[in-house]
Design a protein around this motif. Structure first.
Motif, mmCIF file in Angstrom:
data_model
loop_
_atom_site.group_PDB
_atom_site.id
_atom_site.type_symbol
_atom_site.label_atom_id
_atom_site.label_comp_id
_atom_site.label_asym_id
_atom_site.label_seq_id
_atom_site.Cartn_x
_atom_site.Cartn_y
_atom_site.Cartn_z
ATOM 1 N N ASN A 154 46.001 39.113 116.221
ATOM 2 C CA ASN A 154 46.367 40.351 115.326
ATOM 3 C C ASN A 154 47.510 41.148 115.875
ATOM 4 O OD1 ASN A 154 44.764 42.507 116.194
ATOM 5 N ND2 ASN A 154 42.923 41.376 115.227
ATOM 6 N N ALA A 155 47.914 42.244 115.183
ATOM 7 C CA ALA A 155 48.705 43.256 116.174
ATOM 8 C C ALA A 155 48.144 43.792 117.299
ATOM 9 C CB ALA A 155 49.329 44.122 115.238
ATOM 10 N N PHE A 156 46.839 43.923 117.390
ATOM 11 C CA PHE A 156 46.082 44.847 118.380
ATOM 12 C C PHE A 156 45.336 43.782 119.445
ATOM 13 C CE2 PHE A 156 45.713 47.103 114.443
ATOM 14 C CZ PHE A 156 46.465 48.216 114.742
ATOM 15 N N SER A 157 45.614 42.611 119.355
ATOM 16 C CA SER A 157 45.008 41.535 120.301
ATOM 17 C C SER A 157 45.417 41.676 121.866
ATOM 18 C CB SER A 157 45.432 39.948 119.835
ATOM 19 O OG SER A 157 44.522 39.594 118.458
ATOM 20 N N LYS A 158 44.863 41.193 122.603
ATOM 21 C CA LYS A 158 45.179 41.425 123.896
ATOM 22 C C LYS A 158 46.167 39.924 124.063
ATOM 23 C CE LYS A 158 41.147 43.284 126.010
ATOM 24 N NZ LYS A 158 40.118 42.815 126.971
ATOM 25 N N GLY A 159 47.229 39.967 125.190
ATOM 26 C CA GLY A 159 47.935 39.007 125.541
ATOM 27 C C GLY A 159 49.243 38.600 124.790
ATOM 28 N N ILE A 160 49.696 39.735 123.735
ATOM 29 C CA ILE A 160 50.706 39.444 123.139
ATOM 30 C C ILE A 160 51.774 40.444 123.331
ATOM 31 C CG2 ILE A 160 49.589 38.116 121.246
ATOM 32 C CD1 ILE A 160 49.971 40.589 119.307
ATOM 33 N N LYS A 161 53.023 40.305 123.117
ATOM 34 C CA LYS A 161 53.806 41.257 123.022
ATOM 35 C C LYS A 161 54.868 41.121 121.705
ATOM 36 C CE LYS A 161 57.471 38.559 125.540
ATOM 37 N NZ LYS A 161 58.557 38.703 126.733
ATOM 38 N N ARG B 195 57.808 35.214 114.818
ATOM 39 C CA ARG B 195 57.334 34.854 115.878
ATOM 40 C C ARG B 195 56.738 35.729 116.829
ATOM 41 N NH1 ARG B 195 60.879 31.076 119.789
ATOM 42 N NH2 ARG B 195 61.729 33.131 120.228
ATOM 43 N N VAL B 196 55.608 35.816 117.223
ATOM 44 C CA VAL B 196 54.924 36.678 118.226
ATOM 45 C C VAL B 196 54.676 36.115 119.488
ATOM 46 C CG1 VAL B 196 53.139 38.337 118.726
ATOM 47 C CG2 VAL B 196 53.811 37.964 116.318
ATOM 48 N N ASN B 197 55.041 36.471 120.599
ATOM 49 C CA ASN B 197 55.220 35.720 121.717
ATOM 50 C C ASN B 197 53.516 36.317 122.480
ATOM 51 O OD1 ASN B 197 57.566 34.585 121.831
ATOM 52 N ND2 ASN B 197 58.416 36.590 122.172
ATOM 53 N N ILE B 198 53.037 34.979 122.943
ATOM 54 C CA ILE B 198 51.873 34.987 123.888
ATOM 55 C C ILE B 198 52.097 34.888 125.321
ATOM 56 C CG2 ILE B 198 49.424 33.923 124.290
ATOM 57 C CD1 ILE B 198 49.493 32.989 121.489
ATOM 58 N N GLN B 199 51.791 35.971 126.087
ATOM 59 C CA GLN B 199 52.434 36.158 127.368
ATOM 60 C C GLN B 199 51.685 35.197 128.555
ATOM 61 O OE1 GLN B 199 51.767 40.577 127.219
ATOM 62 N NE2 GLN B 199 54.014 40.617 128.051
ATOM 63 N N GLU B 200 52.690 35.061 129.353
ATOM 64 C CA GLU B 200 52.024 33.941 130.511
ATOM 65 C C GLU B 200 50.696 34.370 131.069
ATOM 66 O OE1 GLU B 200 53.885 31.705 134.234
ATOM 67 O OE2 GLU B 200 54.706 33.336 133.790
ATOM 68 N N PRO B 201 50.475 35.480 131.490
ATOM 69 C CA PRO B 201 49.177 35.938 132.256
ATOM 70 C C PRO B 201 47.937 35.774 131.275
ATOM 71 C CG PRO B 201 50.859 37.694 132.377
ATOM 72 C CD PRO B 201 51.519 36.894 131.521
ATOM 73 N N TYR B 202 48.254 35.535 129.931
ATOM 74 C CA TYR B 202 46.871 35.443 129.080
ATOM 75 C C TYR B 202 46.880 33.907 128.660
ATOM 76 C CZ TYR B 202 43.895 36.499 125.333
ATOM 77 O OH TYR B 202 42.772 36.564 124.194
ATOM 78 N N LEU B 203 47.662 32.848 129.367
ATOM 79 C CA LEU B 203 47.353 31.746 129.091
ATOM 80 C C LEU B 203 46.140 31.005 129.703
ATOM 81 C CD1 LEU B 203 50.860 29.863 129.548
ATOM 82 C CD2 LEU B 203 49.935 31.077 127.587
#
Length: 271
Positions: free
Chosen positions: A140-147, A120-128
C-alpha cells in the motif's frame, strides 16, 4: 457492463518474479475467467512454475511460449490475444504484482469503445532481497521498499473524476492496461515489425486512438507494483521510434505485420 475476461501476463525468463505475480492473482478479490501467461521464450523453470499453479487456480491457466529469438514481445502478445477466450483483455507484465482488487477495478470500468490504463508503483532495488525471501505480495502507499507513493493510494471514489480522452496519455503503460479483444483485432494487434525493447505498447495504443477508441485512466484504482530490474537493451529503440512516428504522422489504424496471421490457428505452443 459484464464481459468475459482474460488476464494476459507477458514474461521472459524471470520465474522468481512471475511466481509473485501469480500469487497476487490467487489473492484477487475477483478473478478473471482465464489467465494466459505469454512467455517470450522457452524456459523450463517457468514452465514448471506455471504447471504448479494450475491446480491452485479455480480458472483455466494457459501457457503460451515460443522459441527464444530475442525480444519479440509483440509476437507473443499477438499469439496470446488470438488464443484468449475472453472478450475483454486485461494485460500486465510478469514483473508486476497486482493489487488485491486489480481485476475487479478494471472490470468495474469496462465500457465499449474504451481502453483503460492504471498506475505502476515501483519496488526499489534494495528491497528485492526482502521481497523474494518473504514472498511479499501485499503493498500500500505506506509500505517499505516503494517509491512514487501517491500512485499507490487506493481511493476508488476518486477514480470517477477521470474521464475518457481522445489522445494517448503520457501515463499509458502496457504493463497495466485493458481493452476489448475486438478493438485489438480491428487494428491488427501489436506491430511485429517492432522488435527489441521499446514502443510496442504505445504504438499499439496509438492505433487504437486513431481508430477512435477512447482512453480512460484508472487513477486510485487498478494498481500494479513493478519489481525493479536492470533495463533491457535499447539497441532497437531508434528504429522502433521511427515506426511509431510513422503511425503518428499517417494516423494509421492498421499494421501489416500483426495478429491476423494467428486468428483461427493454433500454431503457438500451449501447455
Amino acid at each position: 457492463m459484464q464481459a468475459k475476461s482474460s488476464l494476459l501476463i507477458s514474461t521472459y525468463n524471470w520465474p522468481q518474479a512471475l511466481e509473485l505475480v501469480l500469487k497476487s492473482v490467487l489473492n484477487q478479490s475477483q478473478l478473471p475467467d482465464e489467465v494466459i501467461v505469454a512467455e517470450d521464450g522457452e524456459d523450463q523453470t517457468t514452465k514448471t512454475l506455471i504447471e504448479g499453479f494450475k491446480s491452485k487456480l479455480a480458472i483455466p491457466l494457459i501457457h503460451i511460449s515460443h522459441e527464444d529469438l530475442g525480444f519479440r514481445k509483440s509476437v507473443i502478445l499477438n499469439k496470446a490475444i488470438a488464443k484468449a477466450q475472453g472478450e475483454y483483455i486485461i494485460q500486465v507484465d510478469g514483473d508486476c504484482i497486482l493489487h488485491k482488487h486489480f481485476i475487479k477495478d478494471h472490470l468495474s470500468f469496462v465500457q465499449k469503445n474504451t481502453y483503460l490504463y492504471g498506475s505502476r508503483v515501483n519496488i526499489q532495488e534494495p528491497y528485492l532481497e526482502t521481497l523474494f525471501s518473504q514472498q511479499k505480495i501485499n503493498f500500500n502507499a505506506f509500505s517499505k521498499g516503494i517509491k512514487k507513493r501517491t500512485r499507490a493510494l487506493y481511493i476508488p471514489l476518486f477514480s470517477g473524476l477521470f474521464k475518457t480522452k481522445t489522445v494517448l496519455s503520457s501515463k499509458y503503460r502496457g504493463c497495466n492496461t485493458s481493452y476489448f479483444k475486438s478493438d485489438a483485432i480491428a487494428v491488427n494487434g501489436y506491430n511485429e515489425d517492432i522488435q527489441g525493447w521499446g514502443r510496442e505498447d504505445s504504438e499499439f495504443a496509438l492505433r487504437l486512438v486513431n481508430k477512435g477508441v477512447l482512453g480512460r485512466r484508472l487513477r486510485y484504482k487498478g494498481i500494479v507494483f513493478h519489481i525493479f530490474h536492470v533495463e533491457k537493451s535499447k539497441a532497437q529503440l531508434k528504429q522502433n521510434d521511427g515506426i511509431e512516428q510513422q503511425t503518428i504522422l499517417e494516423k494509421s489504424i492498421w499494421c501489416k505485420n500483426g495478429i491476423d496471421k494467428y486468428l483461427g490457428e493454433s500454431n503457438e505452443t500451449n501447455t
